[in-house]
Design an enzyme around this catalytic site. Structure first.
Site: not given
Length: 453
Positions: A165-166, A168-169, A184, A281
């Site tokens: 995602g924006g 990171g991983c 995360k 979100d």
């Protein structure tokens, strides 16, 4: 304290060296400066002073032997006074020494006790990352050593990546106790990303609900932050719907169950958290699925506690296609903003399409714009349903879900239902064995005639 000591010492010297009889002992009026200081000491001496003041003139005018009697009593009174002052001086000195040495220790002790009872507050624990190995007390934030995560992810090898995602991983990790978890990894070089990390940790370690991801701990390495969650074996709803399988693993009833789970998670945030939490979100990539396709809300970096009251100070954030129009245009954030995003998720489950699709390099179309005219037309609705689940549901149930989705994505927030109302609308559409109240009379499989009542 020092002033009291000086005054007491001066008074003692005055009593010892004065040639005149002590004013307290003979009943004279004391100097105003000493009257307030000596008031506590006057009560034990006052009987002696009053008895001396009551001597008759005849006795005082007697022989020389009788004249010595008042002097002896005066001397006794002086000794008692000096002794009392000495005790007071000693007490004051001990008290002064105690307060000089002990405040720091008592403060330190109470601070440690507070940490033990309340767990680590976010501010202090950020500074203690490297020194704390693991905090396992209820209510505290679990801090896991970076080396443990490094080892568990095979040094964050690419083959361990299970999501991106924006931020990171996300990596799959196996910890020392053979526990499989998701890690995360976030680059927190900027203030915004650091704030999101702290926000997510602060919220998630307080929230426990079957439909909200379980927070297991966090860690740090330089500007990099790590959040450890339970591992969700079936990944995100986005991957299931729009990935290689194109939703083939998700039957109609399974999709309704996922929608119901997400609604239950949102209801907990809106109705049972104090203060209420707005996710801000919600989207298919933030709805994760475990081995049994139980859905859980994740990614609380942008979540806001009591957002309706503080919306003026909140930076506009979210994901294109899921952001409610009033929040996008006016910055007005309420729980109805989450309801709008939930409506988009419901449309994705129903239609199998992404929230925003490109028509041309410079032209996009939202799922709401495309679907709205057909969602309200019963003759057209069955034709736009995801082909994977087409003709596998009771049409009455299809119309009901479409109606709920239409209400959720209304441009006017006041027209949207509360998430609790949405939940109550979905419960009768989900089989009992999947957490709803629907009693299915015959198993429903893709391609078979619809069943249930």
């Amino acid at each position: 304290m020092k002033l009291l000591l000086v005054i007491a010492l001066n008074l003692l010297l005055l009593l010892v060296h004065q040639n005149q009889p002590c004013p307290i002992c003979v009943g004279a009026t004391p100097d105003p400066l000493f009257s307030s200081i000596l008031a506590p000491l006057s009560s034990p001496i006052s009987p002696i002073a009053s008895s001396m003041a009551s001597f008759s003139p005849e006795i005082q005018e007697g022989s020389e032997g009788h004249q010595m009697e008042p002097h002896r009593k005066m001397l006794i009174a002086l000794i008692i006074t000096c002794t009392a002052l000495g005790v007071v001086l000693l007490s004051l000195l001990c008290l002064w020494v105690y307060h000089k040495k002990c405040p720091h220790k008592s403060h330190k002790k109470s601070a440690q006790s507070s940490d033990a009872e309340k767990g680590l507050a976010l501010g202090p624990f950020m500074g203690k990352f490297n020194s704390i190995r693991m905090a396992s007390k209820k209510g505290s934030v679990s801090v896991i050593e970076y080396k443990v995560l490094e080892k568990g992810t095979n040094n964050f090898r690419d083959s361990n990546i299970i999501g991106e995602g924006g931020f990171g991983c996300v990596y799959k990790a196996r910890l020392d106790d053979n526990l499989l978890v998701a890690v995360k990894k976030l680059d927190c070089a900027s203030q915004d990303s650091e704030r999101e990390f702290e926000n997510e940790v602060e919220l998630l370690h307080k929230i426990q609900h079957p439909n909200i991801i379980s927070f297991l701990g966090c860690s740090t390495d330089g500007d990099t932050r790590f959040i450890v969650y339970e591992l969700m074996h079936n990944g995100s709803l986005e991957t299931q719907l729009h990935g290689p399988s194109n939703g083939s693993a998700l039957t109609w009833h399974m999709r309704m169950k996922i929608a119901l789970d997400a609604a239950r998670g949102l209801e907990h945030l809106h109705e049972y958290c104090n203060p209420p939490v707005i996710h801000r979100d919600l989207k298919t990539s933030n709805i994760l699925l475990d081995a049994n396709f139980n859905a859980k809300l994740s990614d609380f970096g942008l979540a806001v506690a009591d957002g309706a009251k503080n919306s003026n100070n909140i930076k506009l954030s979210g994901t294109l296609g899921y952001v409610a129009p009033e929040y996008l245009l006016d910055g007005k954030l309420t729980d109805k903003s989450d309801v709008y995003a939930f409506g988009i998720v419901l449309l994705e489950l129903l239609l199998g399409r992404r929230p925003v699709e490109k028509l041309a390099p410079t032209q996009c179309q939202s799922i709401v714009t495309w679907a709205m005219p057909q969602l309200t037309d019963r003759s057209k609705l069955p034709n736009i349903v995801d082909p994977v689940i087409k003709d596998t549901m009771d049409l009455k149930h299809l119309y009901q879900v479409a109606a709920v989705a239409v209400l959720c994505v209304q441009p006017e927030p006041s027209y949207r239902p509360l998430i609790t109302d949405v939940l109550h609308s979905l419960v009768p559409l989900v089989p009992v064995e999947l957490g709803g109240t629907l009693r299915v009379t015959q198993p429903t499989a893709p391609g078979s005639p619809p069943a249930g009542h």
